[in-house]
Scaffold this motif. Sequence first.
Motif, PDB file in Angstrom:
ATOM      1  N   PHE A  73      43.896  46.677  49.595  1.00  0.00           N
ATOM      2  CA  PHE A  73      43.521  46.968  48.213  1.00  0.00           C
ATOM      3  C   PHE A  73      42.626  45.836  47.692  1.00  0.00           C
ATOM      4  O   PHE A  73      42.813  44.670  48.046  1.00  0.00           O
ATOM      5  CB  PHE A  73      44.767  47.072  47.329  1.00  0.00           C
ATOM      6  N   CYS A  74      41.674  46.173  46.851  1.00  0.00           N
ATOM      7  CA  CYS A  74      40.759  45.174  46.275  1.00  0.00           C
ATOM      8  C   CYS A  74      40.688  45.366  44.766  1.00  0.00           C
ATOM      9  O   CYS A  74      40.586  46.502  44.284  1.00  0.00           O
ATOM     10  CB  CYS A  74      39.347  45.326  46.846  1.00  0.00           C
ATOM     11  N   ILE A  75      40.730  44.258  44.037  1.00  0.00           N
ATOM     12  CA  ILE A  75      40.565  44.344  42.593  1.00  0.00           C
ATOM     13  C   ILE A  75      39.791  43.128  42.087  1.00  0.00           C
ATOM     14  O   ILE A  75      39.962  42.011  42.571  1.00  0.00           O
ATOM     15  CB  ILE A  75      41.913  44.436  41.847  1.00  0.00           C
ATOM     16  N   SER A 108      53.147  48.370  50.193  1.00  0.00           N
ATOM     17  CA  SER A 108      54.346  47.892  50.890  1.00  0.00           C
ATOM     18  C   SER A 108      54.023  46.568  51.574  1.00  0.00           C
ATOM     19  O   SER A 108      52.912  46.046  51.469  1.00  0.00           O
ATOM     20  CB  SER A 108      54.794  48.916  51.938  1.00  0.00           C
ATOM     21  N   ARG A 109      54.995  46.041  52.298  1.00  0.00           N
ATOM     22  CA  ARG A 109      54.800  44.756  52.978  1.00  0.00           C
ATOM     23  C   ARG A 109      53.767  44.842  54.090  1.00  0.00           C
ATOM     24  O   ARG A 109      53.337  43.806  54.624  1.00  0.00           O
ATOM     25  CB  ARG A 109      56.130  44.257  53.536  1.00  0.00           C
ATOM     26  N   GLN A 110      53.353  46.029  54.453  1.00  0.00           N
ATOM     27  CA  GLN A 110      52.311  46.198  55.476  1.00  0.00           C
ATOM     28  C   GLN A 110      50.906  46.108  54.894  1.00  0.00           C
ATOM     29  O   GLN A 110      49.927  46.145  55.632  1.00  0.00           O
ATOM     30  CB  GLN A 110      52.469  47.568  56.151  1.00  0.00           C
ATOM     31  N   ASP A 111      50.806  45.959  53.577  1.00  0.00           N
ATOM     32  CA  ASP A 111      49.515  46.011  52.903  1.00  0.00           C
ATOM     33  C   ASP A 111      49.079  44.644  52.388  1.00  0.00           C
ATOM     34  O   ASP A 111      49.887  43.730  52.239  1.00  0.00           O
ATOM     35  CB  ASP A 111      49.578  47.000  51.737  1.00  0.00           C
ATOM     36  N   VAL A 112      47.785  44.550  52.100  1.00  0.00           N
ATOM     37  CA  VAL A 112      47.194  43.331  51.558  1.00  0.00           C
ATOM     38  C   VAL A 112      46.437  43.678  50.279  1.00  0.00           C
ATOM     39  O   VAL A 112      45.750  44.701  50.215  1.00  0.00           O
ATOM     40  CB  VAL A 112      46.215  42.689  52.571  1.00  0.00           C
ATOM     41  N   LEU A 113      46.578  42.827  49.268  1.00  0.00           N
ATOM     42  CA  LEU A 113      45.796  42.961  48.038  1.00  0.00           C
ATOM     43  C   LEU A 113      44.868  41.759  47.921  1.00  0.00           C
ATOM     44  O   LEU A 113      45.329  40.620  47.829  1.00  0.00           O
ATOM     45  CB  LEU A 113      46.706  43.033  46.806  1.00  0.00           C
ATOM     46  N   LEU A 114      43.552  42.009  47.954  1.00  0.00           N
ATOM     47  CA  LEU A 114      42.565  40.964  47.701  1.00  0.00           C
ATOM     48  C   LEU A 114      42.256  40.958  46.208  1.00  0.00           C
ATOM     49  O   LEU A 114      41.794  41.960  45.662  1.00  0.00           O
ATOM     50  CB  LEU A 114      41.281  41.216  48.494  1.00  0.00           C
ATOM     51  N   VAL A 115      42.502  39.833  45.559  1.00  0.00           N
ATOM     52  CA  VAL A 115      42.265  39.704  44.124  1.00  0.00           C
ATOM     53  C   VAL A 115      41.131  38.707  43.899  1.00  0.00           C
ATOM     54  O   VAL A 115      41.239  37.548  44.296  1.00  0.00           O
ATOM     55  CB  VAL A 115      43.530  39.227  43.380  1.00  0.00           C
ATOM     56  N   VAL A 116      40.045  39.163  43.277  1.00  0.00           N
ATOM     57  CA  VAL A 116      38.948  38.268  42.895  1.00  0.00           C
ATOM     58  C   VAL A 116      39.146  37.959  41.415  1.00  0.00           C
ATOM     59  O   VAL A 116      39.116  38.855  40.571  1.00  0.00           O
ATOM     60  CB  VAL A 116      37.572  38.910  43.140  1.00  0.00           C
ATOM     61  N   ARG A 158      44.471  38.991  32.161  1.00  0.00           N
ATOM     62  CA  ARG A 158      45.916  39.223  32.180  1.00  0.00           C
ATOM     63  C   ARG A 158      46.235  40.505  32.948  1.00  0.00           C
ATOM     64  O   ARG A 158      47.248  40.587  33.637  1.00  0.00           O
ATOM     65  CB  ARG A 158      46.433  39.320  30.743  1.00  0.00           C
ATOM     66  N   TYR A 159      45.339  41.482  32.843  1.00  0.00           N
ATOM     67  CA  TYR A 159      45.588  42.740  33.543  1.00  0.00           C
ATOM     68  C   TYR A 159      45.561  42.542  35.065  1.00  0.00           C
ATOM     69  O   TYR A 159      46.360  43.134  35.797  1.00  0.00           O
ATOM     70  CB  TYR A 159      44.557  43.792  33.137  1.00  0.00           C
ATOM     71  N   THR A 160      44.621  41.723  35.545  1.00  0.00           N
ATOM     72  CA  THR A 160      44.566  41.439  36.977  1.00  0.00           C
ATOM     73  C   THR A 160      45.883  40.818  37.439  1.00  0.00           C
ATOM     74  O   THR A 160      46.397  41.153  38.507  1.00  0.00           O
ATOM     75  CB  THR A 160      43.397  40.494  37.294  1.00  0.00           C
ATOM     76  N   MET A 161      46.438  39.917  36.633  1.00  0.00           N
ATOM     77  CA  MET A 161      47.716  39.312  36.988  1.00  0.00           C
ATOM     78  C   MET A 161      48.831  40.344  37.025  1.00  0.00           C
ATOM     79  O   MET A 161      49.703  40.300  37.897  1.00  0.00           O
ATOM     80  CB  MET A 161      48.063  38.200  35.994  1.00  0.00           C
ATOM     81  N   GLN A 162      48.808  41.284  36.102  1.00  0.00           N
ATOM     82  CA  GLN A 162      49.825  42.335  36.100  1.00  0.00           C
ATOM     83  C   GLN A 162      49.752  43.167  37.381  1.00  0.00           C
ATOM     84  O   GLN A 162      50.782  43.514  37.965  1.00  0.00           O
ATOM     85  CB  GLN A 162      49.652  43.223  34.868  1.00  0.00           C
ATOM     86  N   ALA A 220      34.649  42.246  44.705  1.00  0.00           N
ATOM     87  CA  ALA A 220      35.703  43.153  45.176  1.00  0.00           C
ATOM     88  C   ALA A 220      35.099  44.440  45.719  1.00  0.00           C
ATOM     89  O   ALA A 220      35.534  44.971  46.752  1.00  0.00           O
ATOM     90  CB  ALA A 220      36.677  43.456  44.036  1.00  0.00           C
ATOM     91  N   ASN A 221      34.068  44.942  45.037  1.00  0.00           N
ATOM     92  CA  ASN A 221      33.415  46.163  45.480  1.00  0.00           C
ATOM     93  C   ASN A 221      32.684  45.959  46.808  1.00  0.00           C
ATOM     94  O   ASN A 221      32.663  46.851  47.667  1.00  0.00           O
ATOM     95  CB  ASN A 221      32.431  46.643  44.413  1.00  0.00           C
TER      96      ASN A 221
END
Length: 285
Positions: A140-142, A183-191, A198-202, A151-152
């Motif tokens: 996931f990317c945000i 789930s624990r098998q996934d990765v979230l890339l946060v830029v 605050r929304y990104t942190m949520q 992110a895009n």
Amino acid sequence: MDLPVVSAIKDRYERLPRQMKVAARWLVDHPTEVALLSMREQARRARVPPTTLTRLAKRLGFDGFDNLRVVFANGVRKLPQNYTGCEEESIARGEAEGDGATVSDTVEAFHSYLSDLAQPSTIAALAAAADLMVEARQIFCIGLRSSFPAANLMHCLGSLIDLPMALIDGVGGTRNDALLSASRQDVLLVVSVRPYSRYTMQIAEFAATRDAKLVALTDSELSPIAKVSEIVIRVRTEMPSVFHTMTPAFAAVECLLQLIAARRGSSALQALAANEADLAALYQQ
């Protein structure tokens, strides 16, 4: 910069008073300036009273700020020269010397910041992120506002080599929906860079409740997202102008994708060729 004093600052950061946190972050994010500039000038740039820097130094076990600065100076001598300009000084130089000075300062900053990506600590963080992503069920990317293009880019180029990408972009009010299956098998890339969302942190905190692994692409090791992430890739954003830059973030994403492609080998090349053929057929005139 990998110094014991930097580790001590990070360990104590959450327990510091508000103004000391501002000063501590200045030390961590600007090691070259700490080594080179006077305490009064650093206080001005960090926007804290000089006494705050003195109190922070004593809290870290030093007799005064000069003793702390010596530690940073010894560490900086081992590093490549970094850009140390200030917005006001650069703008004044541009007014006095013309457009060439403005462009030169900007390119000099780019060169320094991109060189930072080749530092061993950053290479290690990029490699660790690549290892996570190549094994992930979903990536996931945000990124919001100026962070969105990076992110895009990750989503777009990752999809070309057949990575399981999902961009959280909020179209139609469905921003959260993709993460419901995390789930624990996934990765979230946060830029995420200043001013932090605050929304990104949520979003990040929600992903963490699902045990997804968080990778932060951010401008400080003390940023809010860094504190909740498994891997932190730091990119500089401050510039000798009125705008900050996202160029190092784009470069970091491209480095990360190169590492992932290398790990996937021929399967990445085959996926890229298939995607290019499909796009050519789609847009053929």
